[in-house]
Design an enzyme around this catalytic site. Structure first.
Site, PDB file in Angstrom:
ATOM      1  CD  GLN A 123      -3.636   8.331   2.147  1.00  0.00           C
ATOM      2  OE1 GLN A 123      -4.202   9.149   2.874  1.00  0.00           O
ATOM      3  NE2 GLN A 123      -4.227   7.227   1.738  1.00  0.00           N
ATOM      4  CE  LYS A 177      -6.560   6.379  -1.431  1.00  0.00           C
ATOM      5  NZ  LYS A 177      -6.803   5.452  -0.325  1.00  0.00           N
ATOM      6  CB  CYS A 194      -2.130  -1.533   0.550  1.00  0.00           C
ATOM      7  SG  CYS A 194      -3.777  -2.149   0.289  1.00  0.00           S
TER       8      CYS A 194
HETATM    9  N1  PMP Z   1      -1.044   5.097  -2.722  1.00  0.00           N
HETATM   10  C1  PMP Z   1      -1.387   5.446  -1.494  1.00  0.00           C
HETATM   11  C2  PMP Z   1      -0.385   6.142  -0.617  1.00  0.00           C
HETATM   12  C3  PMP Z   1      -2.681   5.177  -1.042  1.00  0.00           C
HETATM   13  O1  PMP Z   1      -3.038   5.523   0.189  1.00  0.00           O
HETATM   14  C4  PMP Z   1      -3.597   4.536  -1.898  1.00  0.00           C
HETATM   15  C5  PMP Z   1      -4.993   4.172  -1.446  1.00  0.00           C
HETATM   16  N2  PMP Z   1      -5.041   3.515  -0.201  1.00  0.00           N
HETATM   17  C6  PMP Z   1      -3.182   4.201  -3.179  1.00  0.00           C
HETATM   18  C7  PMP Z   1      -1.906   4.503  -3.568  1.00  0.00           C
HETATM   19  C8  PMP Z   1      -4.083   3.536  -4.160  1.00  0.00           C
HETATM   20  O2  PMP Z   1      -5.144   4.373  -4.482  1.00  0.00           O
HETATM   21  P1  PMP Z   1      -6.396   3.813  -5.289  1.00  0.00           P
HETATM   22  O3  PMP Z   1      -6.807   2.563  -4.564  1.00  0.00           O
HETATM   23  O4  PMP Z   1      -7.406   4.899  -5.176  1.00  0.00           O
HETATM   24  O5  PMP Z   1      -5.948   3.541  -6.662  1.00  0.00           O
END
Ligand code: PMP
Length: 408
Positions: A205, A228, A366
Site C-alpha cells: 500500500q 497496486k 483481509c
Molecule cells: N499486503 C497489503 C497491505 C495489501 O493491501 C495487499 C493487497 N490487498 C496484500 C498484502 C496482498 O497483495 P497481493 O494480493 O497483490 O499479493
C-alpha cells in the site's frame, strides 16, 4: 515543490471515463484493492504480444531478444524506482503475497527453531500473517504481535517492547490497507536490527503513494505488487538484500533457475534468476515496466501531498454525517478511510454507493485480527489514488448522506 497535475494524470486512465448505467460517472475509490491502469500500461501489454512475444533468456532469435530486453529492462527500472543496490536484489514474483511466502519458506523455514519469535503487528494483512503461521507451525517458532493503538497507529515504543534477542524476524506493513496508517518503518527496522532480527516490509500500500527507497529504510526484504502500482496483476517484486538472498535456497525448482542439471546434482543460477523458476510473466513485466516508466515523470512527494488534500476534504465531509465513525485517525495517515455507520451494515453502504457510481470496498479487508481489535465485523473503506479528484470526494459524501437519510 512541483505541483501535481491531477487532471492530466486522470486523463491517462481510460477506464475512469467509463460511464456506468444511465451515463453515471464512475468514482473509483477502491484503490487499496487494485489501481486502474494508464494507457501506457495497456499499450505496453498489447505491444508486447504484437511485437515481442517469445520466451526469455533462452533463444538467440530476434523476438526472444526483444522479450528479454523488455523483461530485464523493466527490472532495471524497478531497481531505480526503489533504489535497490543492484539487479540481483530485485526478484520478480506474482505479487506481495508470493514475495512474503518466498521469504517465509526460503529464509525463515530453514533457520527458525523452537523458541524463536516472529514479530508482527495487529494491523497486518492476512498475507503477512498466514505465511508466518505456517512456518511457525513447522518450526516451533512463536508469533508475537504488537498491539495497535486506539487511533490505528503502531507505536515505536510498543514495537520495541516486543523485541528481544529471541526475535528472529519482524514483518510489518509500510502502510495499512485497512486504516491507512503509515508505520515508522525506518525506526522499526533500526530497532529490529539492534536485536539482530531480520525485517520484512509489506509495501503493497505504499509504493503508489509515496517515494520508497529501500536502502534509506534499511529493510532486509520489501515486497509489493504491480497491480497496486498502476501495473498489471500477476506480477510483483521481492526486494531482498543480496547477502540474504544469496544464502537462501531456491523457492521453486525448474527451468531458468539452474546453472547445470544432472541426476547427480544441480547447481543454481545467479541472483535474481535463482528465484524465478519457469517461464515468467513476461508480458506482465513489460507492462509493469511501462507503469514504472510512466511514474518516472511523476513526483511522488507531490502525489502524497495531493492525496492528503483529498483525505482531509473527505474526512471533513464524513465527520459531518450523523452516526458515521472513522476507524483509524493516526497522524500522517495515507488517503484510506475505514468507517462504520450506526445501524447500517457495511455491505448496505457499499451497495447504495454503487448505485450512485461510487466504488468502495466493504468487509474485513483481509485484516480480521484488526477488525476484532476494533470490535467490528467489517468496515466500509474508501481508498484514494492520485487520479481521484474533488468530484469523487463530493460523490462519496453525497452518497453517504443519502445512506444516512435512508437508514439513519
Ligand atoms: N499486503 C497489503 C497491505 C495489501 O493491501 C495487499 C493487497 N490487498 C496484500 C498484502 C496482498 O497483495 P497481493 O494480493 O497483490 O499479493
Amino acid at each position: 515543490h512541483i505541483a501535481f497535475d491531477a487532471a492530466r494524470f486522470r486523463a491517462d486512465f481510460p477506464i475512469l471515463s467509463e460511464s456506468l448505467d444511465q451515463g453515471m460517472r464512475l468514482s473509483y475509490l477502491d484503490n487499496a484493492a487494485t489501481t486502474q491502469k494508464p494507457l501506457a500500461v495497456i499499450k505496453a501489454s498489447d505491444d508486447y504480444y504484437r511485437h515481442a512475444n517469445a520466451n526469455v533468456h533462452r533463444a538467440i532469435h530476434a523476438l526472444s531478444q526483444r522479450a528479454t530486453r523488455q523483461y530485464e529492462g523493466a527490472r532495471d527500472r524497478l531497481v531505480r524506482f526503489i533504489n535497490a543496490a543492484s539487479r540481483a536484489e530485485v526478484v520478480y514474483t506474482r505479487g506481495t503475497t508470493d514475495g512474503i511466502n518466498l521469504v517465509a519458506q526460503c529464509y525463515a523455514r530453514p533457520r527458525l527453531k523452537a523458541g524463536d519469535e516472529i514479530l508482527l503487528t495487529e494491523l497486518e494483512h492476512h498475507s503477512n500473517i498466514v505465511p508466518w503461521q505456517m512456518v511457525a507451525e513447522e518450526t516451533g517458532a512463536r508469533i508475537v504481535v504488537v498491539p495497535v493503538e486506539d487511533d490505528g497507529s503502531v507505536s515505536l515504543e510498543a514495537f520495541k517492547s516486543k523485541l528481544s534477542e529471541r526475535t528472529a524476524i519482524a514483518a510489518f506493513a509500510h502502510v495499512s490497507n485497512a486504516l491507512g496508517t503509515v508505520l515508522p518503518v525506518s525506526e522499526m527496522v533500526e530497532a529490529a536490527h539492534a536485536v539482530g532480527a531480520v525485517t520484512l516490509i509489506d509495501g503493497a500500500q505504499a509504493v503508489a503513494h509515496m517515494p520508497v527507497d529501500v536502502q534509506a529504510i534499511g529493510a532486509d526484504f520489501y515486497a509489493f505488487s504491480g497491480h497496486k502500482l498502476f501495473g498489471p496483476t500477476g506480477i510483483g517484486v521481492l526486494y531482498g538484500r543480496e547477502s540474504l538472498l544469496d544464502a537462501m535456497p531456491p523457492y521453486q525448482g525448474g527451468g531458468d533457475m539452474i546453472e547445470t542439471v544432472s541426476f547427480e546434482g544441480t547447481t543454481w543460477n545467479e541472483l535474481p534468476y535463482k528465484f524465478e523458476a519457469g517461464t515468467p510473466n513476461i508480458a506482465g513485466a513489460a507492462a509493469f515496466g511501462a507503469a514504472i516508466e510512466y511514474l518516472e515523470d511523476i513526483d511522488l512527494d507531490a502525489v502524497a501531498a495531493y492525496e492528503h488534500g483529498l483525505l482531509e476534504q473527505a474526512t471533513a465531509g464524513m465527520e459531518a454525517i450523523d452516526g458515521l465513525r472513522i476507524i483509524g485517525t493516526a497522524p500522517g495517515k495515507a488517503a484510506t478511510i475505514s468507517f462504520v455507520m450506526e445501524g447500517v451494515h457495511a455491505h448496505d453502504i457499499g451497495t447504495l454507493l454503487d448505485e450512485s457510481g461510487v466504488a468502495i470496498r466493504t468487509g474485513h479487508h483481509c485484516a480480521m485480527p484488526l477488525m476484532t481489535r476494533f470490535g467490528v465485523p467489517a468496515t466500509a473503506r474508501a481508498s484514494f489514488a492520485a487520479y481521484n479528484d474533488d468530484d469523487d470526494v463530493n460523490a462519496l459524501i453525497k452518497g453517504l448522506e443519502s445512506v444516512q437519510r435512508i437508514f439513519g
